[in-house]
Enzyme design. Structure first.
Site, PDB file in Angstrom:
ATOM      1  N   LYS A  86       0.835  -1.210   0.000  1.00 30.58           N
ATOM      2  CA  LYS A  86       0.000   0.000   0.000  1.00 30.58           C
ATOM      3  C   LYS A  86       0.875   1.269   0.000  1.00 30.58           C
ATOM      4  CE  LYS A  86      -3.790  -2.235   2.517  1.00 30.58           C
ATOM      5  NZ  LYS A  86      -4.644  -2.134   3.722  1.00 30.58           N
TER       6      LYS A  86
ATOM      7  N   TYR B 189     -12.446  -2.678  -2.877  1.00 31.40           N
ATOM      8  CA  TYR B 189     -12.973  -2.663  -1.511  1.00 31.40           C
ATOM      9  C   TYR B 189     -14.499  -2.750  -1.473  1.00 31.40           C
ATOM     10  CZ  TYR B 189      -8.398  -1.746   0.609  1.00 31.40           C
ATOM     11  OH  TYR B 189      -7.100  -1.854   1.067  1.00 31.40           O
TER      12      TYR B 189
ATOM     13  N   ASN C 140      -1.258  -0.322   7.568  1.00 28.87           N
ATOM     14  CA  ASN C 140      -0.923  -1.741   7.738  1.00 28.87           C
ATOM     15  C   ASN C 140      -0.172  -2.327   6.551  1.00 28.87           C
ATOM     16  OD1 ASN C 140      -3.022  -2.037   5.974  1.00 28.87           O
ATOM     17  ND2 ASN C 140      -4.254  -3.366   7.290  1.00 28.87           N
TER      18      ASN C 140
ATOM     19  N   HIS D  49      -2.060  -5.517   1.556  1.00 24.39           N
ATOM     20  CA  HIS D  49      -3.300  -6.279   1.413  1.00 24.39           C
ATOM     21  C   HIS D  49      -2.908  -7.632   0.834  1.00 24.39           C
ATOM     22  CE1 HIS D  49      -7.326  -7.473   0.180  1.00 24.39           C
ATOM     23  NE2 HIS D  49      -6.743  -7.898  -0.924  1.00 24.39           N
TER      24      HIS D  49
ATOM     25  N   GLU E   4      -9.483 -10.830  -7.494  1.00 25.92           N
ATOM     26  CA  GLU E   4      -8.548  -9.709  -7.307  1.00 25.92           C
ATOM     27  C   GLU E   4      -7.420  -9.749  -8.348  1.00 25.92           C
ATOM     28  OE1 GLU E   4      -9.358  -9.157  -2.513  1.00 25.92           O
ATOM     29  OE2 GLU E   4      -7.396  -9.854  -3.171  1.00 25.92           O
TER      30      GLU E   4
HETATM   31  P1  CMP Z   1      -6.902  -4.856   3.701  1.00 25.95           P
HETATM   32  O1  CMP Z   1      -6.312  -6.206   3.766  1.00 25.95           O
HETATM   33  O2  CMP Z   1      -6.453  -3.892   2.690  1.00 25.95           O
HETATM   34  O3  CMP Z   1      -8.474  -5.059   3.493  1.00 25.95           O
HETATM   35  C1  CMP Z   1      -9.425  -4.405   4.201  1.00 25.95           C
HETATM   36  C2  CMP Z   1      -8.843  -3.335   5.041  1.00 25.95           C
HETATM   37  O4  CMP Z   1      -9.747  -2.758   5.932  1.00 25.95           O
HETATM   38  C3  CMP Z   1      -7.777  -3.906   5.916  1.00 25.95           C
HETATM   39  O5  CMP Z   1      -6.672  -4.191   5.116  1.00 25.95           O
HETATM   40  C4  CMP Z   1      -7.596  -2.799   6.935  1.00 25.95           C
HETATM   41  O6  CMP Z   1      -6.697  -1.818   6.440  1.00 25.95           O
HETATM   42  C5  CMP Z   1      -8.974  -2.204   6.970  1.00 25.95           C
HETATM   43  N1  CMP Z   1      -9.685  -2.461   8.206  1.00 25.95           N
HETATM   44  C6  CMP Z   1     -10.173  -3.623   8.619  1.00 25.95           C
HETATM   45  N2  CMP Z   1     -10.805  -3.472   9.787  1.00 25.95           N
HETATM   46  C7  CMP Z   1     -10.680  -2.149  10.099  1.00 25.95           C
HETATM   47  C8  CMP Z   1     -11.109  -1.348  11.194  1.00 25.95           C
HETATM   48  N3  CMP Z   1     -11.806  -1.871  12.199  1.00 25.95           N
HETATM   49  N4  CMP Z   1     -10.804  -0.038  11.188  1.00 25.95           N
HETATM   50  C9  CMP Z   1     -10.092   0.473  10.157  1.00 25.95           C
HETATM   51  N5  CMP Z   1      -9.681  -0.230   9.089  1.00 25.95           N
HETATM   52  C10 CMP Z   1      -9.965  -1.531   9.079  1.00 25.95           C
END
Ligand code: CMP
Length: 155
Positions: free
Chosen positions: A9, A49, A112, A115, A126
């Site tokens: 990301k 998303y 984080n 993905h 995806e």
């Molecule tokens: P990702 O794997 O990109 O897919 C969904 C994303 O939602 C996940 O990484 C997190 O970055 C985000 N995410 C999931 N749960 C939460 C939450 N409770 N608050 C904020 N972001 C979230």
């Protein structure tokens, strides 16, 4: 053999962690079968998303993934989806175990780094979304015989 999608990301790209991240997967033995560096359009972000529409963090997710370039990798290997998810670690880096990518390199839930596809159906959709049907590369590596053993045949 499975294929899976990983996105480094915008935080990972800005922090110069593309090489560290892809290197971990390569050292594990996974094969890189697709690579792209791109600015993510709002349209692509919303499609990626779509399952999160309506959640309180949806708007922030789309904002974040479109905020800078993203590196997309397609990785191949035995049980690649689960192997990659284990290497990536828990969603929230502050809860992710040391030794995982998020556990070692992240500290905040909203940053984080990665993905990774979570199931065979999502990996297929995806990969099609990020790479298109024909963009993945098929090739053999001589070293694969040292990484992936043939399953013994039962007698
Ligand atoms: P990702 O794997 O990109 O897919 C969904 C994303 O939602 C996940 O990484 C997190 O970055 C985000 N995410 C999931 N749960 C939460 C939450 N409770 N608050 C904020 N972001 C979230």
């Amino acid at each position: 053999m499975q294929r899976t999608l990983v996105l480094a990301k915008p935080d990972a790209v800005q922090r110069g962690l593309i090489g560290e991240i892809i290197g971990r997967f390569e050292r594990k033995g996974l094969k890189v079968v697709g690579l792209r560096l791109l600015h993510v359009s709002r349209e692509l972000a919303e499609e990626h998303y779509a399952v999160h529409v309506g959640k309180h963090f949806y708007g922030g997710l789309v904002e974040f993934i479109t905020s800078g370039p993203v590196a997309a990798f397609a990785l191949e290997g035995p049980d690649a989806i689960a192997v990659v998810r284990r290497m990536v670690g828990k969603t929230m880096p502050n809860e992710a175990e040391p030794g995982t990518i998020r556990g070692d390199l992240g500290v905040s839930g909203l940053r984080n780094l990665l993905h990774a596809s979570d199931a065979p159906e999502t990996a297929d959709s995806e990969l099609a979304l990020w790479f298109g049907a024909d963009a993945l590369v098929h090739y053999a590596r001589e070293i694969d015989a040292w990484i992936v053993a043939e399953e013994p045949t039962r007698t």
